[in-house]
Design an enzyme around this catalytic site. Structure first.
Site, PDB file in Angstrom:
ATOM      1  N   ASP A 200      -8.291   2.078  10.661  1.00 40.01           N
ATOM      2  CA  ASP A 200      -7.463   0.991  10.124  1.00 40.01           C
ATOM      3  C   ASP A 200      -6.036   1.496   9.938  1.00 40.01           C
ATOM      4  OD1 ASP A 200      -9.769  -0.618   9.875  1.00 40.01           O
ATOM      5  OD2 ASP A 200     -10.254   0.340   7.978  1.00 40.01           O
TER       6      ASP A 200
ATOM      7  N   ASP B   1      -9.022  -0.891  -2.997  1.00 36.61           N
ATOM      8  CA  ASP B   1     -10.147  -0.938  -3.938  1.00 36.61           C
ATOM      9  C   ASP B   1     -10.409   0.387  -4.652  1.00 36.61           C
ATOM     10  OD1 ASP B   1     -11.040   0.188  -1.544  1.00 36.61           O
ATOM     11  OD2 ASP B   1     -12.920  -0.916  -1.468  1.00 36.61           O
TER      12      ASP B   1
ATOM     13  N   ASP C 139     -14.321   3.602  12.224  1.00 36.58           N
ATOM     14  CA  ASP C 139     -13.226   2.811  12.790  1.00 36.58           C
ATOM     15  C   ASP C 139     -11.902   3.280  12.188  1.00 36.58           C
ATOM     16  OD1 ASP C 139     -13.271   1.659  10.219  1.00 36.58           O
ATOM     17  OD2 ASP C 139     -14.577   0.035  10.898  1.00 36.58           O
TER      18      ASP C 139
HETATM   19  P1  ATP Z   1     -15.878   1.959   6.369  1.00 33.23           P
HETATM   20  O1  ATP Z   1     -15.083   1.255   7.470  1.00 33.23           O
HETATM   21  O2  ATP Z   1     -16.187   3.373   6.654  1.00 33.23           O
HETATM   22  O3  ATP Z   1     -17.032   1.163   5.877  1.00 33.23           O
HETATM   23  P2  ATP Z   1     -13.459   1.542   4.895  1.00 33.23           P
HETATM   24  O4  ATP Z   1     -12.986   2.201   3.639  1.00 33.23           O
HETATM   25  O5  ATP Z   1     -12.590   1.709   6.099  1.00 33.23           O
HETATM   26  O6  ATP Z   1     -14.917   2.071   5.126  1.00 33.23           O
HETATM   27  P3  ATP Z   1     -13.181  -1.275   5.300  1.00 33.23           P
HETATM   28  O7  ATP Z   1     -14.092  -2.361   4.847  1.00 33.23           O
HETATM   29  O8  ATP Z   1     -13.016  -1.021   6.747  1.00 33.23           O
HETATM   30  O9  ATP Z   1     -13.679   0.035   4.566  1.00 33.23           O
HETATM   31  O10 ATP Z   1     -11.773  -1.552   4.629  1.00 33.23           O
HETATM   32  C1  ATP Z   1     -10.605  -0.798   4.979  1.00 33.23           C
HETATM   33  C2  ATP Z   1      -9.778  -0.526   3.744  1.00 33.23           C
HETATM   34  O11 ATP Z   1      -9.290  -1.760   3.207  1.00 33.23           O
HETATM   35  C3  ATP Z   1     -10.539   0.118   2.590  1.00 33.23           C
HETATM   36  O12 ATP Z   1     -10.596   1.525   2.731  1.00 33.23           O
HETATM   37  C4  ATP Z   1      -9.731  -0.316   1.398  1.00 33.23           C
HETATM   38  O13 ATP Z   1      -8.587   0.498   1.251  1.00 33.23           O
HETATM   39  C5  ATP Z   1      -9.264  -1.709   1.783  1.00 33.23           C
HETATM   40  N1  ATP Z   1     -10.178  -2.762   1.268  1.00 33.23           N
HETATM   41  C6  ATP Z   1     -11.224  -3.298   1.905  1.00 33.23           C
HETATM   42  N2  ATP Z   1     -11.816  -4.245   1.167  1.00 33.23           N
HETATM   43  C7  ATP Z   1     -11.103  -4.321   0.014  1.00 33.23           C
HETATM   44  C8  ATP Z   1     -11.196  -5.126  -1.164  1.00 33.23           C
HETATM   45  N3  ATP Z   1     -12.163  -6.041  -1.294  1.00 33.23           N
HETATM   46  N4  ATP Z   1     -10.275  -4.939  -2.144  1.00 33.23           N
HETATM   47  C9  ATP Z   1      -9.287  -4.015  -1.998  1.00 33.23           C
HETATM   48  N5  ATP Z   1      -9.158  -3.241  -0.918  1.00 33.23           N
HETATM   49  C10 ATP Z   1     -10.038  -3.371   0.077  1.00 33.23           C
HETATM   50 MG    MG Z   2     -12.886   0.859   8.004  1.00 28.60          MG
END
Ligand code: ATP
Ligand code: MG
Length: 472
Positions: A92, A179, A90
């Site tokens: 963001d 994170d 996805d």
């Molecule tokens: P994927 O979607 O591939 O699982 P992602 O890194 O995009 O991985 P998401 O859960 O979609 O993960 O979150 C998007 C972004 O938001 C993360 O990459 C991170 O930068 C931030 N993020 C998400 N959860 C947290 C958290 N609990 N604390 C701090 N930052 C966060």
């Molecule tokens: Mg994501």
């Protein structure tokens, strides 16, 4: 990362790195003890991100935000995965526009979340998540332990847990509030540049999962970050930075504070994203599974066959996802809780309860125990119970009902579960093969097979149904 570092403005100084990438140093004013944040801007000819691999809808959202005078960057997993040469699951976007301003620009959008407000911009089945830059909390986040601070925008529990995180800030502040370093890379689709404030690129190169800032503080603010650390290490096949890893045992107990519904959301990400087997291994290595499934985690630790069953369920799920086959959380949950169901079932049978009510009650007890920690929506708990109860029905190889069982809507999942039990080393007396053969027959021949099976059993004097043994 210390408290002050999160709450001070930055001085900015540009320099040119040897490889042509632009470096900007952000020196936190008057705080020599703080870590240095260095913005590294990587120009288009020095990274592999191409707009061709970015969703058109994400590009559209970013360009409309930019044309309306806002900043807009691709961020998080999308940038990380593109740099690793993968296609992101996805996209963001991070912006300085407030959620309200974003919804004014996109009719197809709505604000979601309370703890952490974000905007979903919907294009048919695709949702682009737009997040406003997060800033520093007035009281810092390093454990001033002011309960319930910050009114509507920011709230912290007495233990330091962030209950609400809606303080908006700058791009630099947003980067350090993310994170992991590898999740804090930004892509400017207008200038084609990658922005790295926290050595994310270096960690990508070193294949290391590293929390941004002080690990104890960041895990205290949000203990779910520990689950994210082990999940991304499994997903990316990265190692975990030693300091990040060392803080997990110190902070793991804080996971008990996480609401059951959020843990269920996290459970789905842990086990239904295609790398459940590796994630399970990491969760067990850090002893984190017990915060999701306390009883099951104990069972798995004590009993090798129970562990084998859960591992087999995870590997099968990963394979199905790789083959684009459907998967359901009910199946994985049924496997995870099977050792608990088994223990309750044996105890109830010892007390004289007949098998069917004993299995029914055992399933109910296992689910009740679990939902204190992690919620399980009824649409999943019901099929779980059916899978367990079906294991008894699969013991019957005789009678019309047995032949008809194959047509039952829950048969397939229950049969797969039976095969899993066998795969994990349980001796079911060839039951799996028997049902495999039966399914291969045209429906009109199944009754004859069931009758033949009954006669054979009669001849051999085995007329009674074997007592089910769910122990694996
Ligand atoms: P994927 O979607 O591939 O699982 P992602 O890194 O995009 O991985 P998401 O859960 O979609 O993960 O979150 C998007 C972004 O938001 C993360 O990459 C991170 O930068 C931030 N993020 C998400 N959860 C947290 C958290 N609990 N604390 C701090 N930052 C966060
Ligand atoms: Mg994501």
């Amino acid at each position: 990362m210390g408290k002050a570092q999160l709450s001070l403005s930055f001085l900015c100084q540009r320099s040119q790195s040897t490889n042509g990438a632009c470096m900007i140093d952000f020196a936190p004013v008057g705080t020599p003890q703080q870590a240095h944040i260095r913005l590294n801007i990587i120009p288009r000819d020095q990274h592999c991100i191409s707009r061709r691999n970015i969703s058109d809808n994400a590009l559209k959202v970013m360009s409309r935000l930019r044309n309306s005078g806002y900043q807009a960057y691709l961020v998080g997993g999308a940038v990380r995965d593109l740099l690793l040469g993968e296609y992101p699951k996805d996209f963001d976007i991070a912006t300085d526009a407030t959620p309200e301003a974003v919804t004014e620009l996109f009719r197809n959008s709505r604000i979601i979340g309370r703890r952490f407000r974000i905007v979903h911009v919907r294009f048919g089945r695709e949702i682009i998540e737009v997040t406003t830059f997060r800033g520093h909390h007035e009281n810092g986040s390093s454990g001033s332990h002011q309960p319930e601070t910050g009114g509507n925008h920011s709230r912290q529990s007495a233990s330091g847990l962030l209950l609400r995180d809606n303080v908006y800030g700058t791009l630099e502040e947003d980067a350090v509030r993310r994170d992991l370093t590898v999740n804090a890379l930004y892509y400017d689709a207008g200038k084609f540049e990658v922005f790295d404030h926290v050595h994310g690129l270096e960690d990508l190169r070193n294949r290391s999962v590293c929390i941004i800032g002080d690990p104890d503080q960041r895990f205290t603010e949000d203990p779910v970050r520990m689950l994210r650390v082990v999940r991304f290490a499994a997903k990316l096949d990265f190692s975990i930075d030693p300091q990040t890893a060392a803080a997990i045992p110190r902070c793991a107990h804080l996971l008990a504070e996480i609401p059951a519904a959020r843990l269920f959301d996290e459970f789905l990400k842990l086990f239904l994203a295609g790398y459940a087997a590796a994630t399970l291994e990491n969760l067990l290595a850090f002893d984190l599974l017990r915060y999701l499934f306390p009883d099951a985690s104990n069972g798995i630790k004590k009993d090798e066959k129970a562990l084998a069953l859960v591992q087999a369920a995870m590997s099968n799920t990963d394979q199905r996802i790789a083959q684009d086959k459907p998967v359901t959380p009910a199946f994985i949950l049924a496997a995870l809780l099977w050792p608990v169901v088994d223990a309750h079932f044996s105890r109830l049978q010892e007390r004289g309860e007949p098998p069917i009510p004993a299995m029914h009650a055992a399933g109910q007890m296992a689910i009740q125990d679990t939902i204190h920690h992690m919620s399980i929506p009824r649409r999943f708990s019901q099929p779980m119970r059916e899978i367990w109860e079906f294991q008894l029905r699969l013991q019957r190889r005789t009678g019309r009902k047995a032949a008809e069982l194959v047509e039952h809507r829950r048969f397939r999942a229950a049969y797969d579960f039976l095969l899993l039990r066998e795969q994990a080393g349980e001796d079911t007396g060839g039951l799996g093969q028997w049902w495999t053969d039966l399914q291969a027959l045209p429906p009109e021949q199944r009754l004859d097979t069931v009758a033949a099976s009954r006669d054979k059993r009669k001849r051999s004097g085995r007329t009674k149904t074997r007592r089910p043994n769910p122990a694996v």
